[in-house]
Design a protein around this motif. Structure first.
Motif, short mmCIF file in Angstrom:
data_model
loop_
_atom_site.label_atom_id
_atom_site.label_comp_id
_atom_site.label_asym_id
_atom_site.label_seq_id
_atom_site.Cartn_x
_atom_site.Cartn_y
_atom_site.Cartn_z
N MET A 191 0.83 -1.21 0.00
CA MET A 191 0.00 0.00 0.00
C MET A 191 0.87 1.26 0.00
O MET A 191 0.55 2.26 -0.65
N VAL A 192 1.99 1.20 0.72
CA VAL A 192 2.92 2.34 0.74
C VAL A 192 3.50 2.56 -0.65
O VAL A 192 3.60 3.70 -1.13
N GLN A 193 3.87 1.47 -1.33
CA GLN A 193 4.44 1.58 -2.67
C GLN A 193 3.46 2.19 -3.66
O GLN A 193 3.83 3.02 -4.50
N ILE A 194 2.21 1.79 -3.56
CA ILE A 194 1.19 2.32 -4.47
C ILE A 194 1.03 3.82 -4.27
O ILE A 194 1.01 4.61 -5.23
N ALA A 195 0.93 4.25 -3.02
CA ALA A 195 0.77 5.68 -2.72
C ALA A 195 2.02 6.46 -3.15
O ALA A 195 1.92 7.56 -3.70
N ALA A 196 3.21 5.89 -2.91
CA ALA A 196 4.45 6.57 -3.28
C ALA A 196 4.56 6.75 -4.78
O ALA A 196 4.97 7.81 -5.27
N PHE A 197 4.15 5.72 -5.54
CA PHE A 197 4.20 5.84 -6.99
C PHE A 197 3.25 6.91 -7.49
O PHE A 197 3.55 7.65 -8.42
N ARG A 198 2.12 7.03 -6.84
CA ARG A 198 1.11 7.99 -7.27
C ARG A 198 1.65 9.41 -7.26
O ARG A 198 1.34 10.22 -8.12
N PHE A 199 2.50 9.71 -6.28
CA PHE A 199 3.05 11.06 -6.16
C PHE A 199 4.51 11.13 -6.60
O PHE A 199 5.21 12.09 -6.29
N ASP A 200 4.95 10.08 -7.32
CA ASP A 200 6.31 10.06 -7.88
C ASP A 200 7.37 10.12 -6.78
O ASP A 200 8.42 10.75 -6.94
N TYR A 201 7.11 9.47 -5.65
CA TYR A 201 8.08 9.42 -4.55
C TYR A 201 8.66 8.02 -4.38
O TYR A 201 9.26 7.72 -3.35
N ASP A 202 8.48 7.13 -5.38
CA ASP A 202 8.94 5.76 -5.21
C ASP A 202 10.45 5.64 -5.12
O ASP A 202 10.99 4.61 -4.70
N GLN A 203 11.19 6.71 -5.50
CA GLN A 203 12.64 6.71 -5.39
C GLN A 203 13.12 7.38 -4.09
O GLN A 203 14.27 7.24 -3.71
N ASN A 204 12.24 8.13 -3.44
CA ASN A 204 12.59 8.83 -2.18
C ASN A 204 12.37 7.88 -1.01
O ASN A 204 11.44 8.05 -0.22
N THR A 205 13.22 6.88 -0.90
CA THR A 205 12.98 5.81 0.08
C THR A 205 12.99 6.32 1.52
O THR A 205 12.22 5.83 2.35
N GLY A 206 13.86 7.29 1.83
CA GLY A 206 13.93 7.79 3.20
C GLY A 206 12.65 8.48 3.63
O GLY A 206 12.10 8.18 4.70
N ASP A 207 12.16 9.41 2.82
CA ASP A 207 10.93 10.13 3.13
C ASP A 207 9.74 9.18 3.19
O ASP A 207 8.88 9.29 4.08
N VAL A 208 9.68 8.26 2.23
CA VAL A 208 8.55 7.33 2.16
C VAL A 208 8.52 6.42 3.38
O VAL A 208 7.47 6.17 3.97
#
Length: 281
Positions: A191-208
């Motif tokens: 679920m975290v990965q899906i939300a992170a991809f939605r806002f283009d944060y899938d590469q910002n592992t620390g923030d996510v």
């Protein structure tokens, strides 16, 4: 038999979605788990095809040349090749993301393909099947079946030490105190990965990761204070999504209060703007 080419409105029956919002949600879920299967160029082509599938949610009959031209203009001459786009569509078809139909003109000559996006498969427990058992059963057979069932359940319910390496240990160590089995922990991280991809944060592992931990703690506090939460994992996704949205808006340029919309060029040349953050329109 090939379909006859025509206006995109004629292919509404090939849409599996009730709205663009629902279509985008399923695309996000597909890419959250299948993004690594595509090269950078192929992803550019896939995301552009998504934009061309807005008028009839999830369906496009845009010509390859039209799609490539739009990409080339967006990237100021650094577009992708026709072979890259075709390779992308074949991969998407094999992965179950797309269904491709060939179309033909009235004279029988080949026209542009019809691309129909598929829904992301939902993980649901198998439905119980009704079997016609004889009225009299052997007690020994019953005992063996029960023992086998218990063994299978023991194999399925594996603890947090079996969680995939793709899930950060900090997240595992927190969630395991409340949901100890590996599958559940992985589903929460998904679920975290899906939300992170939605806002283009899938590469910002620390923030996510930090937001994921904060969100899970918020979920636990909510679960302890009320019994009204029917689906904790869905509630968790909502928390993560809202926190990432706040982060996204905070990082926008100063004096800007709206997210940047995507530009869709429809098959008839009409331009449509669609905002991933405000998908109710």
């Amino acid at each position: 038999m090939n379909l006859k080419s025509g206006r995109i409105e004629a292919f509404e029956q090939y849409s599996q979605f009730t709205s663009v919002k629902e279509f985008n949600t399923h695309v996000e879920m597909w890419l959250a788990v299948k993004k690594q299967e595509f090269s950078k160029g192929e992803l550019v082509g896939l995301k552009r095809l998504v934009r061309f599938s807005a008028k009839v949610p999830g369906v496009s009959n845009a010509k390859i040349g039209t799609v490539l031209k739009a990409i080339n203009e967006e990237y100021q001459g650094n577009g992708i090749s026709r072979s890259t786009f075709k390779r992308m569509t074949l991969k998407a078809k094999e992965l179950g993301i797309l269904t491709i139909h060939e179309t033909e003109r009235k004279n029988g000559s080949q026209s542009s393909n019809l691309y129909s996006f598929n829904r992301f498969p939902q993980s649901e427990p198998p439905k119980a099947e009704k079997l016609d058992h004889p009225k009299e059963t052997n007690n020994l057979l019953k005992t063996n079946n029960q023992e086998n069932k218990q063994r299978n359940e023991a194999l399925i319910e594996i603890d947090h030490t079996f969680v995939s390496d793709k899930v950060p240990q900090a997240f595992v160590q927190l969630v395991k105190y409340f949901f100890s089995d590996a599958k559940t922990i992985e589903e929460y991280w998904h679920m975290v990965q899906i939300a992170a991809f939605r806002f283009d944060y899938d590469q910002n592992t620390g923030d996510v990761l930090a937001i994921a931990i904060q969100s899970f703690k918020q979920l636990v506090r909510k679960l302890k204070s009320t019994k009204q939460i029917v689906k904790p994992i869905a509630f968790f996704y909502g928390i993560v999504n809202n926190k990432l949205k706040e982060l996204y808006l905070d990082q926008l340029p100063e004096n800007s209060h709206e997210s940047k919309p995507f530009r869709y060029v429809l098959g008839n040349g009409e331009v449509m703007y669609y905002d991933w953050l405000h998908t109710d329109s």
